[in-house]
Design a protein around this motif. Structure first.
Motif, PDB file in Angstrom:
ATOM      1  N   GLU A 151      85.979  32.281  33.745  1.00  0.00           N
ATOM      2  CA  GLU A 151      86.118  31.920  35.154  1.00  0.00           C
ATOM      3  C   GLU A 151      84.979  32.465  36.014  1.00  0.00           C
ATOM      4  N   SER A 152      84.288  33.487  35.503  1.00  0.00           N
ATOM      5  CA  SER A 152      83.169  34.064  36.249  1.00  0.00           C
ATOM      6  C   SER A 152      81.937  33.162  36.243  1.00  0.00           C
ATOM      7  N   ILE A 153      81.911  32.203  35.325  1.00  0.00           N
ATOM      8  CA  ILE A 153      80.770  31.290  35.236  1.00  0.00           C
ATOM      9  C   ILE A 153      81.029  30.068  36.111  1.00  0.00           C
ATOM     10  N   SER A 154      80.072  29.777  36.990  1.00  0.00           N
ATOM     11  CA  SER A 154      80.206  28.648  37.906  1.00  0.00           C
ATOM     12  C   SER A 154      80.001  27.326  37.168  1.00  0.00           C
ATOM     13  N   ASP A 155      80.790  26.320  37.553  1.00  0.00           N
ATOM     14  CA  ASP A 155      80.600  24.989  36.975  1.00  0.00           C
ATOM     15  C   ASP A 155      79.853  24.055  37.928  1.00  0.00           C
ATOM     16  N   LYS A 156      79.308  24.623  39.031  1.00  0.00           N
ATOM     17  CA  LYS A 156      78.564  23.812  40.000  1.00  0.00           C
ATOM     18  C   LYS A 156      77.212  23.391  39.448  1.00  0.00           C
ATOM     19  N   TYR A 157      76.589  24.293  38.658  1.00  0.00           N
ATOM     20  CA  TYR A 157      75.291  24.002  38.053  1.00  0.00           C
ATOM     21  C   TYR A 157      75.364  24.270  36.552  1.00  0.00           C
ATOM     22  N   PRO A 162      74.779  30.301  35.481  1.00  0.00           N
ATOM     23  CA  PRO A 162      75.234  30.484  36.865  1.00  0.00           C
ATOM     24  C   PRO A 162      76.534  31.292  36.926  1.00  0.00           C
ATOM     25  N   ILE A 163      76.581  32.263  37.837  1.00  0.00           N
ATOM     26  CA  ILE A 163      77.772  33.088  38.027  1.00  0.00           C
ATOM     27  C   ILE A 163      78.381  32.753  39.391  1.00  0.00           C
ATOM     28  N   SER A 164      79.711  32.743  39.465  1.00  0.00           N
ATOM     29  CA  SER A 164      80.412  32.210  40.633  1.00  0.00           C
ATOM     30  C   SER A 164      80.147  32.967  41.919  1.00  0.00           C
ATOM     31  N   ASN A 165      80.039  34.300  41.851  1.00  0.00           N
ATOM     32  CA  ASN A 165      79.862  35.068  43.086  1.00  0.00           C
ATOM     33  C   ASN A 165      79.025  36.316  42.825  1.00  0.00           C
ATOM     34  N   ILE A 179      65.227  35.907  26.463  1.00  0.00           N
ATOM     35  CA  ILE A 179      65.920  36.606  27.548  1.00  0.00           C
ATOM     36  C   ILE A 179      67.047  35.739  28.107  1.00  0.00           C
ATOM     37  N   ILE A 180      67.974  36.378  28.820  1.00  0.00           N
ATOM     38  CA  ILE A 180      69.070  35.673  29.481  1.00  0.00           C
ATOM     39  C   ILE A 180      69.025  36.019  30.964  1.00  0.00           C
ATOM     40  N   LEU A 181      68.958  34.993  31.798  1.00  0.00           N
ATOM     41  CA  LEU A 181      68.984  35.187  33.248  1.00  0.00           C
ATOM     42  C   LEU A 181      70.320  34.701  33.780  1.00  0.00           C
ATOM     43  N   ILE A 182      71.027  35.572  34.493  1.00  0.00           N
ATOM     44  CA  ILE A 182      72.233  35.167  35.207  1.00  0.00           C
ATOM     45  C   ILE A 182      71.907  35.165  36.695  1.00  0.00           C
ATOM     46  N   TYR A 183      72.581  34.293  37.439  1.00  0.00           N
ATOM     47  CA  TYR A 183      72.248  34.225  38.854  1.00  0.00           C
ATOM     48  C   TYR A 183      73.468  33.868  39.700  1.00  0.00           C
ATOM     49  N   SER A 184      73.363  34.217  40.969  1.00  0.00           N
ATOM     50  CA  SER A 184      74.350  33.827  41.972  1.00  0.00           C
ATOM     51  C   SER A 184      73.607  33.270  43.172  1.00  0.00           C
ATOM     52  N   THR A 185      74.124  32.184  43.760  1.00  0.00           N
ATOM     53  CA  THR A 185      73.528  31.673  44.993  1.00  0.00           C
ATOM     54  C   THR A 185      74.053  32.443  46.206  1.00  0.00           C
ATOM     55  N   ILE A 229      66.849  33.364  48.457  1.00  0.00           N
ATOM     56  CA  ILE A 229      67.493  32.123  48.060  1.00  0.00           C
ATOM     57  C   ILE A 229      68.557  32.325  46.978  1.00  0.00           C
ATOM     58  N   ALA A 230      68.419  33.382  46.186  1.00  0.00           N
ATOM     59  CA  ALA A 230      69.376  33.638  45.096  1.00  0.00           C
ATOM     60  C   ALA A 230      69.258  35.085  44.644  1.00  0.00           C
ATOM     61  N   HIS A 231      70.262  35.513  43.894  1.00  0.00           N
ATOM     62  CA  HIS A 231      70.241  36.841  43.267  1.00  0.00           C
ATOM     63  C   HIS A 231      70.229  36.631  41.767  1.00  0.00           C
ATOM     64  N   THR A 232      69.313  37.304  41.062  1.00  0.00           N
ATOM     65  CA  THR A 232      69.213  37.146  39.613  1.00  0.00           C
ATOM     66  C   THR A 232      69.277  38.497  38.906  1.00  0.00           C
ATOM     67  N   ARG A 233      69.626  38.421  37.631  1.00  0.00           N
ATOM     68  CA  ARG A 233      69.487  39.561  36.727  1.00  0.00           C
ATOM     69  C   ARG A 233      68.992  39.021  35.391  1.00  0.00           C
ATOM     70  N   VAL A 234      68.223  39.825  34.675  1.00  0.00           N
ATOM     71  CA  VAL A 234      67.647  39.374  33.404  1.00  0.00           C
ATOM     72  C   VAL A 234      67.929  40.397  32.315  1.00  0.00           C
ATOM     73  N   PHE A 235      68.524  39.929  31.210  1.00  0.00           N
ATOM     74  CA  PHE A 235      68.817  40.780  30.056  1.00  0.00           C
ATOM     75  C   PHE A 235      67.820  40.483  28.940  1.00  0.00           C
ATOM     76  N   SER A 236      67.286  41.573  28.345  1.00  0.00           N
ATOM     77  CA  SER A 236      66.196  41.445  27.367  1.00  0.00           C
ATOM     78  C   SER A 236      66.459  42.278  26.112  1.00  0.00           C
ATOM     79  N   PRO A 237      67.613  42.147  25.471  1.00  0.00           N
ATOM     80  CA  PRO A 237      67.929  43.016  24.325  1.00  0.00           C
ATOM     81  C   PRO A 237      66.975  42.847  23.155  1.00  0.00           C
TER      82      PRO A 237
END
Length: 293
Positions: free
Chosen positions: A151-157, A172-175, A200-206, A214-222
């Motif tokens: 549910e934390s993942i947005s289905d808008k994008y 995309p993350i919902s909030n 890498i994996i980028l998660i973001y919130s609008t 314009i947006a908030h991002t985070r990047v994971f690089s394990p």
């Protein structure tokens, strides 16, 4: 024993933010280091900086950059490029008043650096041309490997995979509250990346903390030996092309805030030059001296 010019530089610093640390060795004309020596130097810096940049001369450009993490050579490193080029331009008389500088890279060819030191105290880098890889990864799979509810993942994008320097899964993350509080298991996420051709994996919130962004991002690089990259050029470049693809952005200058709840958010600037995305920011030198090898 030989000695080389050495600096530890934090990229994408803004106000009180700490940026993202990179270390740089500046090689003189006709100097070079072997792959094994560069990798060993980068391994010595594990836990101290995210990536190591080796800056050398080039016959085809103003300089050449080669990138390493503590694990391997890296195709491209955005924050390392900002750190190195900001410092190099600022301290090289022949580059200081050039508006455009050509930079050769070991894996991504020649890219253009835009000198905005006088007007913005920043440099901009042309992102590598995007490769729209696409993905069949579902929200359920992404959520399971990020350690969050579906549910934390947005289905808008859409969830997508784009390479603008590094293959980047974009989720995309919902909030904002959920997005800044995600801290996955590094080993599980590394396996997920390796199994799906992602660096890498980028998660973001609008939803953002500061409406100037314009947006908030985070990047994971394990894959590169650490969980999170606190300020990222290649990841946000992929995200920029993602926003263009999904009509979220018109290409005019914008800024991204990046980071989890455990840090002051860093700022990455984005714009376009023709059909190319450029990313930019400032940098702060923290250590300057010599490296003995």
């Amino acid at each position: 024993m030989k000695k080389y010019g050495y600096k530890k530089i934090d990229a994408f610093t803004s106000n009180k933010s700490l940026g993202n640390p990179a270390a740089c060795i500046y090689l003189k004309e006709n100097e070079n280091l072997s792959h094994s020596k560069m990798l060993n130097i980068a391994k010595e810096h594990k836990g101290f900086v995210s990536e190591f940049v080796f800056c050398s001369s080039s016959l085809e450009a103003d300089c050449k950059l080669t990138y390493y993490s503590s694990e391997c050579e890296v195709d491209f490193c955005g924050h390392g490029t900002i750190a190195c080029m900001y410092d190099l331009i600022k301290n090289t008389e022949s580059l200081l008043f050039k508006s455009e500088i050509l930079m050769d890279t070991n894996k991504k060819g020649i890219l253009t650096v835009y000198n905005e030191l006088r007007d913005q105290d920043a440099v901009y880098i042309t992102a590598p041309k995007p490769i729209y890889i696409g993905t069949n990864i579902t929200a359920k799979e992404a959520a399971e490997n990020l350690g969050i509810s579906v549910e934390s993942i947005s289905d808008k994008y859409p969830i997508d995979l784009i390479n603008a320097g590094l293959p980047t899964l974009i989720v995309p993350i919902s909030n904002l509250k959920d997005e800044i509080n995600i801290f996955p298991d590094i080993k599980k996420l590394e396996e997920f990346c390796n199994n799906n051709g992602m660096d890498i994996i980028l998660i973001y919130s609008t939803e953002v903390k500061d409406n100037k962004n314009i947006a908030h991002t985070r990047v994971f690089s394990p894959k590169f030996g650490y969980l999170e990259d606190p300020a990222t050029g290649s990841g946000n470049s992929a995200f920029a092309y993602y926003m263009l693809k999904n009509n979220m952005w018109d290409g005019n200058p914008v800024s991204i805030e990046q980071g989890g709840i455990d840090r002051i958010f860093n700022i990455v600037k984005l714009a376009t030059k023709g059909s190319n995305v450029i990313f930019g920011g400032s940098a702060t030198v923290k250590i300057s001296g010599e490296y003995y090898l």
